[in-house]
Every structure is written in structure tokens, then in C-alpha cells.
Design an enzyme around this catalytic site. Structure first.
Site, short mmCIF file in Angstrom:
data_model
loop_
_atom_site.label_atom_id
_atom_site.label_comp_id
_atom_site.label_asym_id
_atom_site.label_seq_id
_atom_site.Cartn_x
_atom_site.Cartn_y
_atom_site.Cartn_z
N SER B 58 43.50 -32.39 44.76
CA SER B 58 44.83 -33.06 44.57
C SER B 58 45.80 -33.28 45.82
CB SER B 58 45.90 -31.76 43.72
OG SER B 58 45.25 -31.31 42.56
N GLY B 237 44.99 -33.12 39.63
CA GLY B 237 44.62 -34.28 40.30
C GLY B 237 45.75 -34.83 41.30
N GLY B 239 48.01 -38.29 42.95
CA GLY B 239 48.59 -39.29 42.70
C GLY B 239 49.88 -39.19 41.62
N CYS B 265 48.65 -28.80 36.09
CA CYS B 265 49.05 -29.46 37.16
C CYS B 265 49.05 -31.16 36.68
CB CYS B 265 48.24 -29.52 38.30
SG CYS B 265 48.73 -30.09 39.88
N GLN B 269 51.50 -33.05 33.39
CA GLN B 269 51.95 -34.34 33.28
C GLN B 269 51.46 -35.39 32.45
OE1 GLN B 269 51.52 -35.23 37.64
NE2 GLN B 269 53.17 -33.52 38.04
N GLY B 309 53.75 -32.63 43.50
CA GLY B 309 54.87 -33.46 43.94
C GLY B 309 55.53 -34.24 42.92
N PHE B 310 55.06 -34.14 41.64
CA PHE B 310 55.80 -35.00 40.50
C PHE B 310 56.00 -33.64 39.50
CE2 PHE B 310 53.59 -38.22 42.62
CZ PHE B 310 54.36 -39.46 42.62
N HIS B 355 48.61 -23.70 39.00
CA HIS B 355 47.24 -23.56 39.14
C HIS B 355 46.77 -22.21 38.64
CE1 HIS B 355 45.86 -27.24 41.32
NE2 HIS B 355 47.21 -27.26 41.45
N GLU B 357 44.09 -21.27 37.83
CA GLU B 357 42.70 -20.75 38.54
C GLU B 357 42.95 -20.03 39.92
OE1 GLU B 357 43.75 -23.79 38.74
OE2 GLU B 357 43.55 -24.50 40.63
#
Ligand SMILES: Nc1ncnc2c1ncn2[C@@H]1O[C@H](COP(=O)(O)OP(=O)(O)O)[C@@H](O)[C@H]1O
Ligand SMILES: Nc1ncnc2c1ncn2[C@@H]1O[C@H](COP(=O)(O)OP(=O)(O)O)[C@@H](O)[C@H]1O
Ligand SMILES: [Mg+2]
Ligand SMILES: [Mg+2]
Lengths: 1103, 381
Positions: B58, B237, B239, B265, B269, B309-310, B355, B357
Site C-alpha cells: 500500500s 492496496g 493508489g 483498506c 473503498q 490516504g483516501f 488492517h 491482519e
């Protein structure tokens, strides 16, 4: 979950006197708790026998009981107050043990008081070492193999299985009292014996040794919604085997991978849940094997602990404050993090700095005490520091300690230190071991060798190695360039350290001048709990040689810097912090911005709630000047207060003033006048005030000449000391020679003071305020013990018990004359000795003293607040009309029927052992040895004294067996008190000589053998526990003559048997009055608020 | 996006320069590989777990600033990496360890960074940089050991691509699919869409008797159905989620078939978008392992590991109507009320923004994998 509605009145128990292992961190936590609970609209009643605490200031609780922390007295308070709940998890082990006792006596049930924080079962599961180990195993954790034993035989058979070395640890004790590492049967028998005695439940744990493993602590919090957060992880640089309280520690843990850390976190949380601490803080200790990562749980404290205070200051997460809220029903997510102001308390602080805590020891005060660090805590205080890297924090921590050495290279190496001898020395943990690490590396040992020998993780050793390399760089550089100097400062070197390596720079001041010319200054960062993720609203700062400064401008209100007192040590402790905190409170009210500078994590002064701004910095000229610089850039600095934090800031006053910093209150020149013996002597002569004949010697011959002139016995000491450091009574040339021989630094700069020693004089302690025209006599304290026993160690009474109006008038005149001549603006503390109708001046301390809090509580006047106001120009007249001082009269003449307050000192002798494992002598003298004090207050002196003894040592016996053995000169004086005790039904035992005299006066006395006279002697009788009270005054002159040794054996026996041992005639007499009062019964309890109101009424015109 | 020089250790620690797109610059020492690198500057507040952070896909395209001052203390070991390589575009630390100390350490972090050609900088005021990013927001940054002129380096920073609109998952996803077997008896089979999955995730599932088929992002619905999954997992991930159209399509297909679905994560989204919610960029994101998240169904607080970040733009105060029926915000961050989880009430699907995990990070959220198993077991969601 919102606040519980079924609790309106909470009783808080404090931790009593400052003792090793339990210091002012519990004043910090208790004070926070009281603040919080009251702000929640609850009624708070408080019991704590320690008058030097902020928490026992009347304004912090609705009803404040300065009463002994014994189940009997606390039950009386419960009966009087009828609280709904009892909060015992913030008063250390003392409070927890009282809670358990109250439960066992059915008191809580009887009065329907709920134990909040941790319930009885949880306390049991956490504190009982065996129960606790079972729990850890149940949740899948590992613990060192062990067995609980109740007898020596059990202990011995257990060792068959575990093999040496083993750790012996008593249940329900704190600070490792009575615990230790046994390497053979002999040490085993000794430790196990002591341990069984030390444990209130006569239970010791014999445990497999995990010596040398890495030691960690987690501070956790849990709420009643079962939310758990880990507030802080702490790594001990000294590995297992050195008590965490004696270890140099860092936060956060620095040598764990995330997997290892999370395993520890998971286990900690499981244990916490299984133990069942429903709400509040707890501390869990772990050991990790350095080569295999094997993790074992060592212990848990189901309460707020010393480490919680450290963790709170280290992270900005106020554990005690939040624990108090959780105890009354809130959950973590309902509580704001008051540093960010926005985010909730249900998170785990992230640090972007390194915190180092270093212990401060006092072995020099206990001759013969074994200085090896073990599982029993021996340090008397600690300093904490923050830096943006480890070496920066370490350097600050070491210079914060105010020991002879101020971090590396500031004192010469011990003579003849070789690589081999130094590496060898690393194998035994000792005070200042990191200095030994540095020396070993410098002498050529490798990081591996050092780590191997000391058990200290290579990462830390390598950090110190980097300093050794830097040292070479600094030594070899042709010239000290800006770049190299900046590098040195980033690594945490002080100007003094740099100066030691670059003589051409003409000392510390030279380095500072150069540094400032090169524009190399520290910036100040902020402790924000979140590594800058959110903005911080609390100005809690620390310095670092980094790039960006975070000190906010504040141009509106003038700033006053208050210098604290640094790490606690014998002679300078919580009492001074008390005065600093009061100054902060009153000056904020008076419209100033208060800026606190201190480095002691245990204190209330370093709570970011106490002053407007907090700088967690060492109290050295260099560090303080940088704070001043930063604050001047932020606004207008009115000045610095140096006279409230004890000798530490006082010693800085002159250098600060020389650097152009305005000193508030008493000026450095005045301080010098009072502290420099010659000057002070002249001052006294001019004022026509008698002082013991004296002289100042810079050599043995000079000293002897003086002694001849003034006559033996004489009192010798180095100049400029606090707590009577290095002070001795000398009876002849021989001993005088020894002393000078031992006092190594004797030189023109460090002369020795020689005074005529006044025998059998009454000592008087005075605290007063002076504004330049008027004197306010705060209080006159009459010592119980005669002069010759340090004022900090002797009990005293206020109002004085035997002084007449004329004496007080004389004390007033002398004090005023001295205050005026010295030029005091604020507090002055005087010690006088009254002998044959002459009032001798012993010394004047132009500063707040140890007794300020005691006097303030006994007379309902805050002397420290007034002193701070005077420092900023107020007059006593103004303070009287402001209501800060009584409108008329003063503490010199209290109303007829005012209550009597007795201060008693608490001594740490039981903590120390000689290398042979024997106790250290408990005899008192001019060198202070006590760690703390208690106050007993009641209508009559007898009752007040009895209370003070109960608070300090547990109640006085009202029946049973008395053993007397006293010096010839005391025999006559003791006939009356002993006879009285006999009449009261005590059976009297005495050594032959004493018995003889007593019998002749009709006291039926049994003779027992002296220690030196073989078996079945007095010492054995005491140890076997069939003596309840001992009166023993030191025999003849010091030295190791037979009788002297007997006395030593008797007193140490009394200490290990835990029975009162009176070493002066005066104490014995006072004790008789106390016992009479107890026998008369009806010893009640009364809140300070009530006493103060009464005083105010009688005194007239005070709110 | 790293143009590292031949990767020889730069032991003389030459100078390095860091310049932000708004012009603020820091001079420090070269750390790791020499050369030049660009990316989005973000800060991580974790005090442990730098090895996991570096290998978290990520972080692809991002220059990570560690707020913890000492980095590299425990060296590098072979058990803790979260993927086959280091993904960060650059690394910013204050005080790198001179010598690691940990019983599992096999290499120093510095060596590892050099080996993998990761350009870094050390010795700068990381707190000042962090505060700057907090106030101005995450932004593009460049680190160079070759271009030491701030103006010139800034030109290049401004030329570098920005994170908004960046489609990065394609660059980190596994080239071909692989299987992580269940530990012990296999109870379920899961198809995990690799948007940048971390190795701890299949491991956590394996611990619960789940066999995980990790599929490339390019997979089709049929590829997914081919493994006859009891459930589908959407990984984390890098982006901008607004570019993840393909993943969103696959998700819709899964939802249509009512196959139990769990996303974390980036996956949160993606599910959000599949349900019709928008996503937006946070000013500086959540990156750390101390984030308080409330599970709104139980009211309990869990301390969680974040790296986003999103965020999803969904209403906190009500149940939403979506093409797949009712859906609600199941988890929220207590620091800033950001949506941290979604739950569908009519189809078997849920997701969290953080997260569970937890590598690095606390294990408080592990229960979510149990929830996933229950969902596949057909228990009520
Ligand atoms: N099994 C052991 N082996 C070696 N050292 C130990 C062992 N158990 C405890 N210690 C050391 O003794 C110190 C005090 O023990 P602890 O259980 O914490 O008692 P306390 O209640 O005084 O804190 C610990 O800090 C640790 O350094
Ligand atoms: N001339 C003296 N005669 C008898 N006792 C003295 C004399 N001078 C000092 N003392 C005793 O020594 C103690 C410590 O001396 P002091 O001058 O107060 O030093 P400190 O600065 O440590 O308080 C005093 O409290 C007093 O009991
Ligand atoms: Mg302990
Ligand atoms: Mg004195």
C-alpha cells in the site's frame, strides 16, 4: 458508559510518608484523582499522614485527614465520613494494603463502602505471587518456575528443585522490600528469614532466576466497557536482577520487533483481563531472553505505580487522572485527551522522542551499606529527560541527577582503571554503571565484551560507543568547527562535557559563548501524545538540538520561571516541590504566566496541569539559560524564582544573574551572605547574635588549631551543604585527623567548617517571611531530639512545647535581625540551639525549607504562596489584607487552644544491608538520613506525638516489655520516664549498669546480657520478638569500642523486629506522654478543614 | 519510480536533499541507496514494525517519513516482510541504528535499503516535516543525493505524478495466482483479489481453516468463480480508489451472486464504490498502529493499524439505500469520525478501512476474520 450516579462521595487513601520505593509519584496521582473527582461534583475525603504532599492541602479535598494510615485510624475516618466508595489504587502499596486490611476486618462491609478501581479479589490475584502465576499460565503465558513458601524448610526443599541462584520475594510488599538473589544456602537463609518477616502474610516466593534477561514494563489501562490501551512500554537498560526502580530505563522500548512487542501486548491484556482489574491503570513486568526471545511475565501491580507516573510524564497521557474518571464509570472513549483537546483517551500514545529515566542513590549516607544493585530497590529518587535521540536524552538524564559527575568525562577516572578491571566491574550492577560502560569502551573493550559482562543490550552499548568515538573526534579536531560542535550537541553533550575535551575554550562558559556566537542553540519540542499527528494545546516542552522550535509567542502576561528541585534525594525532596507548586498556583492567580522547569517525573510540579508552561529540563545553568532564552523570545520574562526548590536552584542563582537573568526575591548576594560562613559570622557579630564558636579550616593543622581554641567536641562539615552532608561530631584530634583525611576535597575552594558542638541543647527550627520591612514568623518548631540530630531527622512540635513567651520573642528578634541583615525577600529558615539560656544561631537558609509544608498545614497559612508574592514585590501588609496571611498576629504565637502538630521523620535503615548481609546502624546524627516525614495533630502534645509515631512506625505499644540500655550521661534523665512506664504496667528489662540505677530508684528491672556477653542476650530477645519497646542512647564517643557496638546491635535488631527504638532521652519522654494518651483512650480523627476554620476564628479575620 | 545508482553502500554518508512540492526543503544525510526518488510524502507514527511498513504494497509510490526517531534497531529478519519486496518510493528517518540488535536479525536495514535500491535521507527534523505535512496535507516530494539544489529538485518534484487519480494496484498485484493452504483442516475456500495484499492476511485466514487463492487484479469473474470460493476477499492496496473500476466491477458481480465478501483498506473503498458511495482524499491520511476505532454494533473500541490516504464518503447517521439493499457504516475512527467500515444488511458483505491482519500493529481487530468465517458458515451477519 456515562458516569455512575450511585456514587456521590469517594474516599481516597494516600501513600503516607516518602519511603524508598514509594515517593511523591503518589502525591502526583492522588492530587490528580482529587482534582478530577471534585470537578465531577463528587465529595472527596482524603486520608494521608504525609503533610508535605499537595494532595493534603485543604483545597484539594472536602475533608482532609492528616492521620496515621493504619486500619484503626482509617476506619475512624470512614465512620466519620460515611463515603460511598473507596479509591485505593492511587495510593501505592500502602493504600492497597490498607484496603485489604479494611476488607478483612469487615469494615467496608459494615459501612457499605464499595472498593472502586480494583476489587479485593483482583487485588489478591494481582498481588499474591502464586495466584498471579497460575493466572498467567491459564492465559497461555510463561512465568519463572517457583514455589510459595511459608517456612525456611519449605524454602530449602524448593531450592533442591530450582537450584541456585534463586530469587526470594515476599508477597504484598513494594519496592522489592525483603527480596533478593540467593547464591548459596547462607544467603538463602538470611534472605528467606527477612522475607518471611517483611511479608504481611509471612509468605515468600522462591523463584527460578532469569538474571540477565532483558526487562520490560507495560503500562495498561482498562475501562468498565473492557476497552484496554497500552499507554507506554518501558525498557530497562539494566537487565533482570536490578530492580526497575534502580535501573536506567527508556521509553518507548527500543530493541523489540513489532512481533515481539505485540506478543507482549497481547499477553499483558489477557493477564489484565484475567486478573480482573475492572477499571484504571496497572503495570506488568516482563523478561525476554536475549538469544531466544522467550517471554516470561514477572509481576503485575494492579494499581497506579511509580512507573505509571513515569509513563504519564513520558507520554503526556495522565494515567492517574484518567484512572479516577474510569473508576467512577466513564469509558476511555468518553474522556478527552487534554493535550490534543480533540481526540479521545482511547488510543495508544505515539512518541517521536526518547525518554530516559535514571535513578539517584544515597549510599554515601549509609556507611557500610552494600552498594550492589539487586532486586531490592535502593534508590531515593529519579530524574527523567526527553531528547530526540537516545544519547541526547541520556546526557540530559545523567546531568539532571546532580551527582558529582554530570555525564561522561566530567570527573577523572578512578585511579588505575584498566580495561580488564573495568570490564570485571561491569559484572556487578552498581550506581553509575553506564559510566563504567563508557570507560570500558574507551579503554578498548568491544561492544560485545561490554554487553557480555553487563548484560546490557548491544544496541545501548553501541550508542555509548558512538559517544566514545565522538569524544576522540572532539579531542583530535584541530579546531572546534561549528559543524563538529553542532554534532556534539545533537549527541547530547553538555557545554561542560565539551569544555572538558577542549580546554582552550576556557570552560563551560567559554563553550557557551562560542556556541551562541555560532548560533547553535536548542529548539523546544512538544510532548503531544501523538507524534505530531494532531496539534497539541498543552505547552509541555523539552529541548533538542533539532531544527524547528515550537514555543508559542505569548506577549500578554509577564512570565515567571520557577525552578524546581530536581531528583528527590535525602535532604531535598517533596517538600520543595510543594513550595514550587504553590508558587505556580498563586502567581497564575496574580496574573503571571507561570513557567515550571524541573526534571523529576514523580512530582506534581511536572504535571502539565500545574503551571501554564512546563519545561522538562535538567536544572543546570546551561539548560535553564536556554529555557530563559526561548521564553524571552516568546514574551517578557519578569524573572526567575530560585528560592523555593531547595539548594539546587539556589546554587544556580548567581550564575543566572551573571548571565543577565533577573532573579526574583532574595538576591544571590544575600544568599552568599547567609551561606558563606565567614560572611555570616561577621553578620552575626555585628547584629550581636551569639553563634557556636567556630572557624574555617583549609587543612588539618588549621582545623586542629581551631578545635584547640574552641574546645572539643566539635562539629565538622564541608561548606555549602544541604542535609548535613558529610557532617560529623568529633571528640578528639585523632578523629579530626580521620575526617580531614576522608573529606578529600578539602581545599581553599572547599574549606571545612569547624563549630563548637553544643551538647544537650534544645534545637529550634523557624520558618519566616520577610519583605524588607516586616517579619512574619511562620512557625516556631521545637525539636524533640536535642541539637546534634539533624533537623530533618528529629521530630518536632508546633507550637513549641517548652518554650516560653520570652524565648519566642528572642527567636523573633534574632530572626528579624538576620533576615534584615542578609537582605531576605521571601522565606528564611533558621535553626537555633537554646543552651543555658543562650539562643545560639546554628544556620540561616535564605530559602523555602523542608518544614514549609508542615508549618503551612499546622498554622493554616501558605508560606510558599506568600513568599512567591513577596518575590514579585508584594508586602506582608498587602498579603494580610489580601487574606493570604492573617490580618493580625503570626505563627509565632498561636491561639491558646490551637491544636499541636508533631512532625516525625521516617528513616530507610531497613532497606540497607552491609556486604555481610547485616543491618546498617540506625543511630541519628548531624547528617540527615530520613527520606520522608509524617504529621500527627491533636489537642494535646501526647496524643499528637502518639499519632506521629503510629503514622511513622505503627502504633506505640500500650503494654508489654520494655528494654532499656543507655549511656551513663543519660541514666539519670531516664529514671523518671522508665519508672512511669513501669507504673503503666510495662515489664522492664535492662543491661546491668542501667538496671542497677533503675532498681535503686525502685523500678523492678530484669537484667539481660549485653550482646557482647554471650548467648540469650538482649539482641536475641529483641529479634525473637518478645520486646515491644527499646530505649537505647549511643554510648560514649564514636569508634568501634565494645559498648558502641552493643548499641549498634541493639538498634539494628529493633529495626529488623520492627519495634520502636528511642535513641534519645527526649524521645523517650515524649513517648511516655504518647503512651499515656493512648491509654487514656479516645484518640479521635479530625479533618484539617475543621482545624483551620477553628484557627481562623480564634485568630480573627481570616477566610 | 526509483532511479537508484548501482546500489553500492554509501557508507561515507554523503549529503542528501529533500524537497516538498510547496518548496520546503531539508538537508540531511544519504540513507540507503544513493540516487533520486519521487513520490507522495506521508508520515507513519508506528514505534515498531518498520520492516512490515517498508514491505507493505500500500506504500507503493509513497515516501514514508517515520516519526519514531530510532529506526533499524532490530535490523532485518526473514520472517517479518509482508511481501516479496520493499515498496516505498523513499524513506525518511531521523536516527538510523549504527548496529542492529535482535536475536532474529540477519542484516542491517541500511544494507537492505541499498540492496533493494531504496533512496532515503536521515538526520533531518522529521517532526518538523511531519507537522508540515499535517498542516499542509500530504504532497509530492523528492529526495536526492545527486541534485543538491533545492530549486532544481523542486522542478522535478512538480513534474512527478500526483497521488490523486493514480492507478497503482496494477503495479503491485501478483503476476500469477497462488494458494495459501489452511492450517489444519480446511473449512473454507476464499478467492482473494490482490490489490496489494500483505502476507499476514492469508496467514490470518489460514489460522482459521481458510484456504486462500490469491488472484491477480486482472482476474475475471470466471477466474474468481473457478476456485468455487465460499467467500471473496478484497485486499488492501495503493493508489486512488476512484481509478479501481475493474475491481469495482468484480465486486458488483460477487455481490450479485451473494457470495460472502470481506474487504480491507483499499477493499473497503472498492466495496464502498460498488455500493455507490464516493471516495475522497484525506488531508494527510491515517498511518500508524495506534488508531482508535469504534465497532458501532458493540460500542467497543479497538486499537488498530491504519494505512490509508483516501476514505469512503458514507453517512454516519443513517442506514443507506444502495443497489444491493441497505448498508451502514459499521466502524468509525474516534479521532476524526472517518468511516472505517461498511456492512451490508441485505447481502453478505462487509469491509473495514484498516488492517485487521495487523502487521505491524495491535491484534485487537483479529475478530473480523472470525466474522468473515461466520459469514461463510452461513451464520447471520
Ligand atoms: N526470577 C527473577 N530472576 C531475576 N531477577 C528477577 C526475577 N524476578 C524479579 N527480578 C528482578 O527483581 C526486581 C523486582 O522484582 P518485582 O517482582 O518487580 O518486585 P517489586 O514488587 O519490588 O517490583 C525486578 O525488577 C527484576 O529486575
Ligand atoms: N554547633 C552545633 N551544636 C550542636 N548541634 C549542631 C551544631 N551545629 C549544627 N548542629 C546540628 O546539626 C544539624 C545540621 O546542621 P545545619 O547547620 O542545620 O546543616 P544543614 O545545612 O544540613 O541543615 C542541625 O540540625 C543541628 O541538629
Ligand atoms: Mg516490579
Ligand atoms: Mg539545617
Amino acid at each position: 458508559m456515562p458516569k455512575r450516579t450511585d456514587i456521590q462521595h469517594v474516599m481516597v487513601i494516600g501513600s503516607g510518608p516518602i519511603v524508598i520505593g514509594q515517593a511523591c509519584e503518589f502525591d502526583y496521582s492522588g492530587t490528580q484523582a482529587c482534582r478530577v473527582l471534585r470537578s465531577e461534583g463528587l465529595r472527596v475525603s482524603l486520608v494521608n499522614s504525609n503533610p508535605a504532599t499537595i494532595m493534603t492541602d485543604p483545597e484539594f479535598a472536602d475533608a482532609t485527614y492528616v492521620e496515621p494510615l493504619t486500619p484503626e485510624f482509617v476506619e475512624q475516618v470512614i465512620a466519620a465520613e460515611q463515603p460511598d466508595a473507596l479509591l485505593a489504587t492511587l495510593g501505592g502499596q500502602t493504600a492497597l494494603n490498607i484496603a485489604v486490611a479494611l476488607h478483612e476486618r469487615g469494615v467496608l462491609e459494615k459501612y457499605g463502602v464499595e472498593l472502586i478501581g480494583a476489587d479485593i479479589d483482583a487485588i489478591g490475584r494481582g498481588e499474591d505471587r502464586q495466584q498471579f502465576k497460575d493466572i498467567v499460565r491459564q492465559v497461555g503465558g510463561e512465568v519463572p518456575d517457583s514455589a510459595v513458601c511459608h517456612s525456611l524448610d519449605e524454602v530449602l526443599s524448593t531450592v533442591e528443585r530450582l537450584h541456585y541462584p534463586v530469587v526470594i520475594r515476599p508477597s504484598y510488599t513494594m519496592g522489592g522490600a525483603g527480596s533478593g538473589m540467593a547464591h548459596d544456602e547462607e544467603s538463602l537463609r538470611r534472605l528467606a528469614g527477612a522475607g518471611l518477616a517483611a511479608s504481611p502474610v509471612h509468605e515468600v516466593l522462591v523463584e527460578e532466576s532469569v538474571l540477565g534477561w532483558k526487562e520490560y514494563e507495560l503500562e495498561l489501562m482498562r475501562d468498565r466497557g473492557d476497552n484496554v490501551v497500552v499507554v507506554c512500554s518501558i525498557e530497562n537498560i539494566d537487565p533482570m536482577g536490578v530492580h526497575t526502580g534502580d535501573s536506567v530505563t527508556v521509553a518507548p522500548a527500543l530493541t523489540l520487533t513489532d512481533r515481539e512487542y505485540q506478543r507482549m501486548r497481547d499477553l499483558g491484556i489477557d493477564v489484565l483481563r484475567a486478573v480482573g482489574v475492572d477499571t484504571g491503570g496497572c503495570n506488568i513486568q516482563f523478561a525476554v531472553h536475549p538469544q531466544t526471545g522467550r517471554l516470561v511475565v514477572i509481576e503485575m501491580n494492579p494499581r497506579v505505580s511509580r512507573s505509571s507516573a513515569l509513563a504519564s510524564k513520558a507520554t503526556g497521557f495522565p494515567i492517574a487522572k484518567i484512572a479516577a474518571r474510569l473508576a467512577i464509570g466513564y469509558t476511555l472513549d468518553e474522556i478527552r485527551n487534554d493535550i490534543t483537546g480533540e481526540t479521545p483517551a482511547s488510543f495508544e500514545p505515539a512518541l517521536d522522542y526518547v525518554v530516559v529515566k535514571a535513578p539517584r542513590f544515597a549510599f554515601e549516607k549509609f556507611p557500610g551499606a552494600d552498594a550492589e544493585l539487586t532486586t531490592t530497590m535502593k534508590s531515593v529518587g529519579e530524574a527523567m529527560s526527553l531528547g530526540r535521540n537516545f544519547t541526547e536524552a541520556l546526557g540530559k538524564a545523567l546531568r539532571s541527577l546532580e551527582t558529582k559527575a554530570a555525564s561522561f568525562w566530567t570527573v577523572p577516572d578512578p585511579a588505575g582503571a584498566t580495561k580488564e578491571s573495568t570490564v570485571e566491574a561491569l559484572k556487578t550492577p552498581h550506581d553509575g554503571r553506564l559510566y563504567t560502560v563508557e570507560r570500558a569502551l574507551r579503554l578498548g573493550a568491544s561492544v560485545e565484551e561490554v554487553s557480555e559482562a553487563s548484560g546490557i543490550d548491544p544496541w545501548f552499548v553501541d550508542q555509548i560507543a558512538s559517544l566514545v568515538e565522538l569524544r576522540t573526534e572532539l579531542l583530535d579536531a584541530p579546531a572546534l568547527t561549528a559543524q563538529l560542535l553542532r554534532k556534539a550537541k545533537r549527541a547530547g553533550l553538555s557545554d561542560r562535557q565539551v569544555a572538558a575535551l577542549r580546554p582552550e575554550l576556557a570552560g563551560e562558559d567559554g563553550v557557551r559563548t562560542l556556541r551562541h556566537r555560532l548560533g547553535i542553540r536548542p529548539v523546544f519540542k512538544t510532548v503531544d501524545t501523538c507524534a505530531a499527528e494532531f496539534a497539541a494545546s498543552t505547552p509541555y516542552h523539552y529541548s533538542s538540538y533539532d531544527e524547528e522550535n515550537e514555543v508559542a509567542p505569548q506577549p500578554d502576561r509577564p512570565k515567571v520561571l520557577i525552578l524546581g528541585s530536581g531528583p528527590n534525594r535525602i535532604g531535598q525532596g517533596i517538600e520543595f516541590d510543594y513550595s514550587c507548586v504553590h508558587a505556580a498556583m498563586t502567581l497564575r492567580d496574580a496574573g503571571y504566566e507561570t513557567v515550571m522547569v524541573n526534571c523529576n517525573p514523580e512530582t506534581v510540579s511536572t504535571d502539565y496541569d500545574t503551571s501554564d508552561r512546563l519545561y522538562f529540563e535538567p536544572l543546570t545553568a546551561e539548560d535553564v539559560l536556554e529555557v530563559v532564552h526561548a521564553e524571552r523570545a516568546s514574551g517578557t520574562v519578569a524573572g526567575v524564582i530560585c528560592s523555593l526548590g531547595g539548594q539546587t536552584p539556589l546554587g544556580l542563582a548567581q550564575r543566572l544573574k551573571d548571565a543577565g537573568v533577573p532573579i526574583l526575591g532574595t538576591q544571590p548576594e544575600a544568599i552568599h551572605l547567609a551561606e558563606e560562613r565567614g560572611a555570616f559570622g561577621r553578620l552575626l557579630t555585628e547584629a550581636g547574635l551569639p553563634a557556636p564558636a567556630h572557624g574555617t579550616a583549609t587543612s588539618y593543622t588549621e582545623a586542629r588549631a581551631i578545635a584547640e581554641r574552641i574546645g572539643y567536641p566539635v562539629l565538622v562539615r564541608p561548606s555549602y551543604v544541604l542535609g548535613g552532608r558529610g557532617m560529623e561530631i568529633v571528640y578528639d584530634d585523632g578523629t579530626l585527623g580521620d575526617y580531614i583525611g576522608r573529606a578529600t576535597e578539602v581545599s581553599p575552594e572547599h574549606p571545612v567548617l569547624v563549630d563548637r558542638f553544643l551538647e544537650d541543647a534544645i534545637e529550634i527550627d523557624v520558618d519566616a517571611l520577610y519583605d524588607g520591612t516586616e517579619l512574619y514568623l511562620g512557625g516556631v518548631m521545637e525539636h524533640i531530639e536535642e541539637a546534634g540530630i539533624h533537623s530533618g531527622d528529629s521530630a518536632c512540635a508546633l507550637p513549641p512545647i517548652t518554650l516560653g513567651v520570652e524565648d519566642i520573642a528572642r527567636v523573633r528578634r534574632s530572626t528579624e535581625a538576620i533576615a534584615a541583615a542578609v537582605g531576605v525577600r521571601g522565606l528564611i529558615n533558621m535553626q537555633y540551639a537554646l543552651k543555658d539560656e543562650v539562643l545560639y544561631v546554628l544556620e540561616a537558609n535564605p530559602r523555602a525549607s523542608r518544614t514549609v509544608p508542615f508549618v503551612s498545614k499546622a498554622t493554616a497559612v501558605s508560606l510558599a504562596k506568600s513568599a512567591a508574592r513577596i518575590a514579585l514585590g508584594a508586602t506582608i501588609a498587602q498579603l494580610r489584607s489580601d487574606g493570604l496571611l492573617p490580618q493580625t498576629g503570626d505563627g509565632g504565637v498561636l491561639p491558646e487552644n490551637a491544636a499541636t502538630a508533631v512532625k516525625e521523620a521516617v528513616l530507610p535503615f531497613h532497606r540497607f544491608r552491609t556486604t555481610e548481609g547485616h543491618g546498617v546502624d540506625t543511630i541519628l546524627g548531624p547528617e540527615m538520613k530520613s527520606t520522608g516525614e509524617v504529621m500527627g495533630v491533636d489537642d494535646s502534645f501526647g496524643t499528637a506525638f502518639a499519632k506521629s509515631q503510629a503514622a511513622a512506625y505503627g502504633s506505640l505499644p500500650t503494654s508489654g516489655r520494655l528494654f532499656v540500655s543507655v549511656a551513663n550521661r543519660d541514666k539519670r534523665a531516664l529514671i523518671f520516664p522508665v519508672k512511669r512506664l513501669a507504673d503503666l504496667g510495662f515489664e522492664v528489662l535492662a543491661t546491668a549498669g542501667t538496671a542497677h540505677v533503675l532498681r535503686r530508684h525502685g523500678v523492678d528491672t530484669k537484667i539481660v546480657r549485653k550482646f557482647s556477653e554471650g548467648p540469650d542476650n538482649c539482641v536475641e530477645r529483641i529479634l525473637s520478638g518478645d520486646v515491644d519497646l527499646v530505649i537505647n542512647t549511643p554510648f560514649g564517643s564514636p569508634g568501634n569500642s565494645g559498648p558502641r557496638l552493643d548499641g549498634y546491635e541493639i538498634r539494628t535488631a529493633a529495626v529488623s523486629a520492627g519495634i520502636p527504638c528511642l535513641t534519645t532521652v527526649q524521645a523517650a519522654a515524649a513517648c511516655v506522654q504518647g503512651i499515656e494518651a493512648l491509654l487514656a483512650g479516645d484518640v479521635g480523627v479530625r479533618p484539617l478543614q475543621e482545624m483551620h476554620a477553628a484557627l481562623a476564628r480564634q485568630w480573627g479575620g481570616r477566610s | 519510480m526509483t532511479s537508484a545508482s548501482d546500489g553500492l553502500p554509501s557508507k561515507q554518508n554523503g549529503r542528501a536533499l529533500l524537497v516538498l512540492e510547496d518548496g520546503r526543503s531539508f538537508v540531511g544525510e544519504s540513507y540507503g541507496a544513493e540516487g533520486e526518488t519521487f513520490g507522495e510524502a506521508v508520515f507513519n507514527t508506528g514505534m515498531t514494525g518498520y520492516q512490515e511498513t517498508l514491505t507493505d504494497p500500500s506504500y507503493y509510490g509513497q515516501v514514508v517519513v517515520q516519526t519514531a526517531p530510532h529506526i533499524g534497531n532490530t535490523g532485518i529478519n526473514d520472517e517479518d516482510p509482508e511481501s516479496r519486496q520493499i515498496w516505498v518510493a523513499g524513506y525518511v528517518v531521523r536516527d538510523p541504528a549504527r548496529r542492529p540488535s535482535n536475536w532474529r536479525s540477519v542484516r542491517t536495514l541500511d544494507e537492505e535499503l541499498v540492496r533493494q535500491g531504496i533512496v532515503g535521507i536521515s538526520g533531518i527534523d522529521t517532526r518538523a516535516l511531519t507537522r508540515h505535512l499535517r498542516e499542509r496535507g500530504a504532497m509530492r516530494v523528492g529526495i536526492s543525493t545527486v541534485e543538491l539544489d533545492p530549486v532544481a529538485l523542486r522542478e522535478r518534484v512538480l513534474a512527478a505524478p500526483s497521488m490523486v487519480g493514480a492507478d497503482l494496484a496494477g503495479s503491485v498485484t501478483t503476476p500469477q495466482s497462488y494458494v495459501v493452504p489452511a492450517i489444519g483442516e480446511r473449512r473454507f475456500t476464499v478467492a482473494a483479489l490482490d490489490l496489494g495484499i500483505k502476507s499476514m492476511t492469508p496467514h490470518r485466514m489460514a489460522q482459521r481453516g481458510i484456504e486462500t487463492h490469491v488472484l491477480p487484479l486482472s482476474s475475471t469473474v470466471d477466474d474468481i468463480l473457478a476456485v468455487a470460493p465460499d467467500g471473496v476477499f478484497l485486499a488492501n492496496g495503493p493508489g486512488d480508489p476512484s481509478t479501481a473500476d475493474h475491481a469495482v466491477e468484480l465486486t458488483r458481480a460477487v455481490l450479485d451472486r451473494r457470495i460472502p465478501l470481506f474487504g480491507i483498506c483499499f477493499g473497503n473503498q472498492v466495496l464502498g464504490r460498488a455500493l455507490g458511495f464516493g471516495t475522497y482524499k484525506l488531508r494527510y491520511g491515517h498511518r500508524g498502529i495506534n488508531q482508535p476505532v469504534a465497532d458501532r454494533s458493540t460500542g467497543k473500541v479497538e486499537i488498530t493499524a491504519h494505512n490509508h490516504g483516501f476514505a469512503v464518503d458514507a453517512p454516519l447517521d443513517r442506514v443507506s439505500e444502495t443497489p444491493y439493499g441497505k448498508a451502514e457504516v459499521s466502524h468509525v475512527c474516534l479521532n476524526d469520525d472517518v468511516v472505517e467500515g461498511l456492512r451490508c444488511l441485505d447481502v453478505p458483505a462487509f469491509s473495514v478501512q484498516y488492517h485487521p491482519e495487523a502487521a505491524a500493529g495491535p491484534h485487537d481487530a483479529g475478530y473480523l476474520f472470525d466474522r468473515f468465517a461466520e459469514l461463510m458458515g452461513g451464520d447471520s451477519k
